[in-house]
Structures are given as structure tokens and as C-alpha cells.
Design an enzyme around this catalytic site. Structure first.
Site, PDB file in Angstrom:
ATOM      1  N   THR A   1       0.825  -1.218   0.000  1.00 59.21           N
ATOM      2  CA  THR A   1       0.000   0.000   0.000  1.00 59.21           C
ATOM      3  C   THR A   1       0.855   1.263   0.000  1.00 59.21           C
ATOM      4  OG1 THR A   1      -0.204  -0.038   2.410  1.00 59.21           O
ATOM      5  CG2 THR A   1      -1.979  -1.089   1.156  1.00 59.21           C
TER       6      THR A   1
ATOM      7  N   LYS B   1      -1.621 -10.034   9.780  1.00 58.50           N
ATOM      8  CA  LYS B   1      -0.246 -10.513   9.987  1.00 58.50           C
ATOM      9  C   LYS B   1       0.730  -9.395  10.331  1.00 58.50           C
ATOM     10  CE  LYS B   1       1.339 -13.748   7.120  1.00 58.50           C
ATOM     11  NZ  LYS B   1       1.520 -14.447   5.821  1.00 58.50           N
TER      12      LYS B   1
ATOM     13  N   TYR C   1      -8.210  -5.358  11.393  1.00 58.88           N
ATOM     14  CA  TYR C   1      -7.321  -4.231  11.737  1.00 58.88           C
ATOM     15  C   TYR C   1      -7.377  -3.983  13.244  1.00 58.88           C
ATOM     16  CZ  TYR C   1      -5.406   0.551  11.371  1.00 58.88           C
ATOM     17  OH  TYR C   1      -4.656   1.691  11.490  1.00 58.88           O
TER      18      TYR C   1
ATOM     19  N   THR D   1      -5.759  11.109  10.527  1.00 58.45           N
ATOM     20  CA  THR D   1      -4.718  12.077  10.164  1.00 58.45           C
ATOM     21  C   THR D   1      -4.757  12.306   8.653  1.00 58.45           C
ATOM     22  OG1 THR D   1      -3.393  11.238  11.982  1.00 58.45           O
ATOM     23  CG2 THR D   1      -2.224  12.521  10.323  1.00 58.45           C
TER      24      THR D   1
END
Ligand code: UDP
Length: 328
Positions: A36, A92, A146, A176
Site C-alpha cells: 500500500t 499478519k 485491523y 490524520t
């Protein structure tokens, strides 16, 4: 001069942290598997001698030769759309990845700071959220991969502190924003600005009454920098308490961009938290920190960044479709 390993270095926050540590005169060892992250975020650092980059997935054994003084673990998909696409990697990196980095920190006698999240509070029943709140998380919902990985990360990091005496810091990061966010990562700010730039309607999920509190990236980096050098092993919220509904936020983006597009409403994703705002008393007390950049200032800078992107960036479709995950 200390040597610092930053994981997730090519990501939005990781790359800003690399910049800050280089600026302060540290050596930076950057690591990212680029799933990502975007290597362009680090391009300007590659010519520097005090900067090294390793293309590596920290969910596998991590080897770094030489001394390390600090480790900052920022590798993880961080937008709901990403962890829905790659749920196992998300689990993971904050569990196995954290364990690998804790082992590395112990072997190098380095201090480790781990990036936790306001998502450990889930869809919070306490408002605003202070660090003492244990949260309201659905472990098997779409966000569970998550939220629970980050909760495990905190538990594992604390266990290394209490059992091995490792020096640790845990930052709970609230929403953020700023330059280098991925335009198509599905998060609300790049989603709205991208839509405005492409001349599309702005998609508000649900009725838009859910709230978030947005912190400008420079403020966040300052808080993290202070936390790393503070002697405090417990979680600290870093975020901007200036709370806004998503509908009002969409209207702010319409004003900012001058778009003549309208707001359209789409289904609310499953388990989307209805309210979020940090209590930052602890950060004030321990770090003498509070955010300095107002949303209007931060949004202006961020909008300039998005405007400077190429047409290709603008139209690279990583769909923004939550419909499969709507709240039933
Ligand atoms: N959201 C929205 N439209 C979009 C993308 C997001 O209304 O195109 C909403 C989303 O449902 C959530 C809020 O904006 O309530 C913040 O979403 P984001 O994915 O940025 O982060 P989260 O705080 O939910 O992790």
C-alpha cells in the site's frame, strides 16, 4: 547520531517520519513491502547517505545488520478499503510483524514505538475517547482484522516491556491527513477531494451524522517524535479534538475546492464508528503536545498537493465501493 528503523516507510505517515528523522540528524533505515506504500514518497531521500531502503515484508523474519537505537513500526494497511481487500496481510503485519520487530528491538537493545490506532476503541460508547477506555470492537466484523491486530500489537508490546524490560512507546493515532495520502485509498478526505477534482458528486456514507476529528500530519509527527523520547510505556492518544460530522466535512470540501458538484448519500459501511474524538489530556501532560494546525490551514496545503498530481493519479481507479459491507 542514532540509527532508526522505520517500517511502512513508503506510506503516508512513514514517509513523513523518515523526513523528520533525517531532518533531526538521525540515520534512517526504511523498510516497506510496497503493497500500500508508494516509493515516490521516498524518492527525494534516496541520494542521501544517511538513508537506506529495504524492500521487505516485516511479517517475515526481519534482519537488519549493524546497530539500531530506535524502531518505529508503521507498516500496516490503514484504510478500511485496504483491509477489506487484504485482510490476512492486515492481521499478519500487526501481529507477526510486531512480534518480529519486538524480537529485533530486544536483540539490538533498541527502543520500539508501535503505531496503534483509535480503532482499538471500535465504535466507542465513551466520548471523547481517553486511553483508559477499553473499547467496543466487533472481532469478526470487516474492521476486526485491523482493530484486533492492533489490540494484539499493544498487548504483545506491553508484554515485551513487562517481561523483557524492553523500552516501548504506544501511540494511538486518530484520523490524520495531509500530503502523500493515496488519492484512491477510500478514506474520506482523499475520496472527497478526488471526487471534486474529477467533477464527480461527493459520496457521503449514511446520513453523514457520524463524526471524525482530523489531525494534520505535521502535528501528528511532532507528537510521535516527542513520545519516542519520553519515558512513558503506556498508550497515548495523538489526534486533533476538533470534531466534525462527515456531512459538514463534505460541505467544507465543496467550499475549499469550489466544485459545483453535489452531495449524494450511500449506504453506511458495516461497523462504521458513529463518533470519534480523542481526549488528549495525557499527551498535553506527558509530552507538552497539542495540535497547532487548524483544519482550514491543513486542508489548504493538502488540496494543493492533490491538485499537483497527474491525470493518471487522479483516474487510477482503486474503486471506492463499500456496498458489499453495508450495515445490515
Ligand atoms: N466516508 C464517506 N464517504 C466516503 C468515504 C468515507 O462518507 O467516500 C465516511 C466513512 O463512512 C466514515 C468517515 O467518512 O464514517 C471516515 O472514513 P475513513 O475511511 O476516512 O476512516 P475511518 O475513520 O472510518 O477509519
Amino acid at each position: 547520531m542514532s540509527r532508526v528503523l522505520i517500517t511502512g516507510a513508503a506510506g503516508f505517515l512513514g514517509s513523513h517520519l523518515c523526513d523528520r528523522f533525517i531532518k533531526e540528524g538521525h540515520q534512517v533505515v526504511a523498510m516497506d513491502n510496497l503493497i500500500t506504500g508508494n516509493i515516490k514518497n521516498l524518492e527525494h531521500l534516496f541520494s542521501l547517505e544517511e538513508f537506506e531502503f529495504f524492500h521487505h515484508d516485516v511479517s517475515n523474519y526481519v534482519h537488519v545488520s549493524g546497530d539500531l537505537d530506535y524502531i518505529l513500526h508503521f507498516a500496516s494497511p490503514a484504510s478500511p478499503i485496504d483491509y477489506l481487500k487484504i485482510p490476512i496481510q492486515t492481521l499478519k503485519v500487526s501481529s507477526l510483524g510486531t512480534h518480529n520487530l519486538l524480537g529485533l528491538a530486544k536483540a539490538k537493545s533498541a527502543k520500539i514505538l508501535v503505531a496503534s490506532t483509535s480503532e482499538v476503541y471500535g465504535d466507542p460508547l465513551e466520548h471523547p475517547q481517553s486511553e483508559s477506555y477499553w473499547g467496543n470492537v466487533n472481532p469478526i466484523g470487516p474492521r476486526g482484522v485491523y482493530d484486533e491486530a492492533k489490540r494484539f500489537q499493544e498487548a504483545m508490546t506491553m508484554a515485551y516491556h513487562t517481561f523483557h524490560g524492553l523500552e516501548i512507546a504506544i501511540v494511538r493515532i486518530f484520523n490524520t491527513y495531509g500530503p502523500r495520502m493515496r488519492l484512491n485509498d477510500g478514506r474520506v478526505l482523499p475520496a472527497f477531494i478526488g471526487q471534486a477534482l474529477r467533477g464527480e458528486d461527493l459520496t457521503v456514507f449514511g446520513d453523514g451524522s457520524q463524526t471524525r476529528s482530523f489531525c494534520y500530519v505535521d502535528d501528528l509527527v511532532e507528537g510521535i517524535y516527542r513520545l519516542l523520547f519520553a519515558d512513558y510505556p503506556y498508550p497515548v492518544n495523538i489526534g486533533n479534538p476538533d470534531e466534525i460530522t462527515i456531512l459538514d466535512f463534505a460541505e467544507e470540501i465543496i467550499k475549499l475546492t469550489g466544485t459545483d458538484q453535489k452531495i449524494i448519500f450511500k449506504d453506511l459501511p458495516k461497523d462504521d464508528p458513529m463518533q470519534r474524538r480523542p481526549n488528549i489530556d495525557k499527551a498535553r501532560e506527558i509530552l507538552g503536545w497539542e495540535p497547532k494546525v487548524s483544519r482550514s490551514e491543513g486542508l489548504k496545503v493538502t488540496y494543493e498537493y492533490f491538485k499537483s498530481l497527474t491525470e493518471e493519479d487522479l483516474y487510477k481507479k482503486e474503486h471506492n465501493d463499500f456496498t458489499k459491507y453495508i450495515r445490515k
